[in-house]
Design an enzyme around this catalytic site. Structure first.
Site, mmCIF file in Angstrom:
data_model
loop_
_atom_site.group_PDB
_atom_site.id
_atom_site.type_symbol
_atom_site.label_atom_id
_atom_site.label_comp_id
_atom_site.label_asym_id
_atom_site.label_seq_id
_atom_site.Cartn_x
_atom_site.Cartn_y
_atom_site.Cartn_z
ATOM 1 N N GLY A 178 3.381 1.293 5.782
ATOM 2 C CA GLY A 178 3.681 1.483 6.029
ATOM 3 C C GLY A 178 3.656 2.007 7.567
ATOM 4 N N CYS B 106 -11.073 4.654 8.593
ATOM 5 C CA CYS B 106 -10.455 4.179 7.356
ATOM 6 C C CYS B 106 -9.511 3.117 7.068
ATOM 7 C CB CYS B 106 -9.312 5.764 6.702
ATOM 8 S SG CYS B 106 -8.441 5.598 5.188
ATOM 9 N N ALA C 103 1.214 -1.075 -0.226
ATOM 10 C CA ALA C 103 0.066 0.613 0.016
ATOM 11 C C ALA C 103 0.826 0.786 -0.057
ATOM 12 C CB ALA C 103 -1.292 0.021 1.570
ATOM 13 N N CYS D 98 -6.884 13.703 6.649
ATOM 14 C CA CYS D 98 -6.378 13.949 5.271
ATOM 15 C C CYS D 98 -6.895 14.905 4.624
ATOM 16 C CB CYS D 98 -5.210 12.808 4.816
ATOM 17 S SG CYS D 98 -7.246 11.214 4.575
ATOM 18 N N VAL E 284 7.758 8.524 3.115
ATOM 19 C CA VAL E 284 8.829 7.428 3.091
ATOM 20 C C VAL E 284 8.797 6.788 3.945
ATOM 21 C CG1 VAL E 284 9.037 9.147 5.448
ATOM 22 C CG2 VAL E 284 11.353 7.662 3.747
ATOM 23 N N SER F 219 1.041 5.295 -0.552
ATOM 24 C CA SER F 219 1.127 6.428 -0.035
ATOM 25 C C SER F 219 1.325 7.785 -0.527
ATOM 26 C CB SER F 219 0.644 6.364 1.238
ATOM 27 O OG SER F 219 1.752 6.822 2.096
ATOM 28 N N GLY F 220 2.761 7.416 -0.887
ATOM 29 C CA GLY F 220 3.697 8.720 -1.850
ATOM 30 C C GLY F 220 4.723 9.149 -0.610
ATOM 31 N N LEU G 268 -4.250 4.234 -3.578
ATOM 32 C CA LEU G 268 -5.666 4.741 -3.157
ATOM 33 C C LEU G 268 -5.904 5.729 -3.456
ATOM 34 C CD1 LEU G 268 -7.641 1.928 -1.297
ATOM 35 C CD2 LEU G 268 -6.785 2.051 -3.804
#
Length: 378
Positions: free
Chosen positions: A145, A121, A27, A218, A32, A29-30, A53
């Site tokens: 992560g 979530c 998964a 978020c 680190v 998320s972009g 996602l």
């Protein structure tokens, strides 16, 4: 320099270190953390697939970074995947996220409760929908992560444990993870301090090595959650009375959405001989009930939707009622957490998570609290 081998990817039925022919979905998320997980997975020798996602994109709207799974984050995840030489797929889950997380967040505040959208979530979009995607892709496991540890217990079943780095531990937010999900999940960062994660990213030349951590919620621009709730549930922003424990009207408030149990700031009532705190919210009458700190003391919390992953455990336990709170000695009986000593600021809508040392035994959503029998003047 390549990423180090990580024992977290060991799969049942395979010899240690033998992941040839295995497939791992990560998964991404972009950020680190998930980028380093992807690097560790690729270094294991397994075929690695990154999945992102698309959940909510307010980053461009507010002109700043730090928003999870927004447009820039997707581009960052894709750039990392390209550098690692792994496949990367993006799935649009904005509608699902809006219905299952954002709408629930607004509903909870409108009902006078204090929600935890990150748990919702994880419980729904990430650990249900993403699971389905990973299985459809034929993955042997799903890696994330999160800073928690997956430990195989004496009975051969996976257990959820706190991260080695207490400052990064996210076990509170994962209490709803089921046994079957734990069997499939891997958490490669659970034993690492965050500085080491950034070092690995820098050593691999990943562009996200110095990227700031994402914010907790978020979809709340600049932390102004009240504006989100007001837009979706305008009735929750209506003014009402501030009353004391005896029902005496002390003033007016500007909307229950601005308050939570245990809050002191923003009450704006003068003339009280001692500080006043929010004791409870009454959305039916739009009343905000306030009192001295001792009125916040509770002896127990009644739980709904309990998830128990501590089968067979009968020893002492501790309970944590807020993400940043310290676990306190407690008992779990008949769906209720009973504290050994009065606990303060326990808010309906939050989660109570139960531990045996570092092991997560389970938890549930706080439906109601039982006041401690302390002398409280009206």
């Amino acid at each position: 320099m390549g990423a180090p081998m990580n024992p977290e990817f060991q799969l049942e039925g395979r010899a240690p270190g033998s992941l040839a022919g295995a497939r791992i979905v990560v998964a991404m998320s972009g950020g680190v953390d998930s980028s380093v997980v992807a690097a560790l997975a690729a270094a294991s020798g397994a075929e690695t697939i990154g999945v992102t996602l698309q959940l909510y994109d307010h980053g461009a709207a507010v002109g700043r970074t730090g928003s999870c799974c927004a447009g820039q984050d997707i581009r960052d995840a894709r750039a990392v995947a390209d550098r690692l030489g792994i496949a990367h797929y993006v799935f649009d889950y904005e509608s699902r996220f809006r219905d299952s997380v954002i709408a629930d967040f607004a509903d909870e505040y409108a009902a006078g409760r204090t929600p935890i959208p990150c748990v919702r979530c994880n419980q729904g979009v990430k650990f249900t929908d993403l699971f389905g995607i990973a299985r459809d892709l034929g993955a042997d496991c799903l890696a994330t992560g999160h800073y928690v540890r997956r430990v195989v217990g004496a009975g051969g079943r996976a257990e959820l444990h706190r991260a080695a780095d207490p400052a990064r531990d996210q076990s509170y937010f994962l209490f709803a993870t089921t046994r079957d999900q734990l069997d499939y999940l891997r958490f490669p960062l659970g034993a690492m301090p965050k500085p080491r994660v950034r070092e690995i990213a820098a050593e691999l030349g990943l562009g996200v090595a110095a990227k700031p951590d994402s914010q907790d919620i978020c979809f709340v621009p600049d932390g102004d959650y009240a504006s989100i709730v007001k837009r979706l549930r305008p009735e929750a922003a209506e003014e009402g009375e501030i009353v004391g424990l005896d029902g005496r009207v002390l003033g007016r408030h500007r909307g229950l959405i601005h308050f939570t149990v245990g809050q002191r700031r923003g009450i704006e009532i003068g003339g009280s001989p001692e500080p006043l705190y929010v004791v409870r919210l009454e959305p039916e009458t739009k009343r905000l009930v306030v009192g001295p700190r001792r009125a916040l003391a509770v002896s127990a919390a009644m739980l709904d939707d309990v998830n128990w992953i501590g089968e067979g455990y009968e020893g002492p336990l501790t309970a944590k009622v807020r993400s940043l709170a310290k676990p306190v000695p407690a008992r779990f009986e008949d769906g209720a957490v009973r504290f050994d000593q009065p606990e303060y600021g326990v808010a309906p809508g939050q989660a109570a998570v139960l531990y045996a040392g570092d092991r997560v035994l389970g938890g549930g959503w706080i439906r109601a609290t039982v006041p401690a029998e302390l002398a409280v003047a009206a």
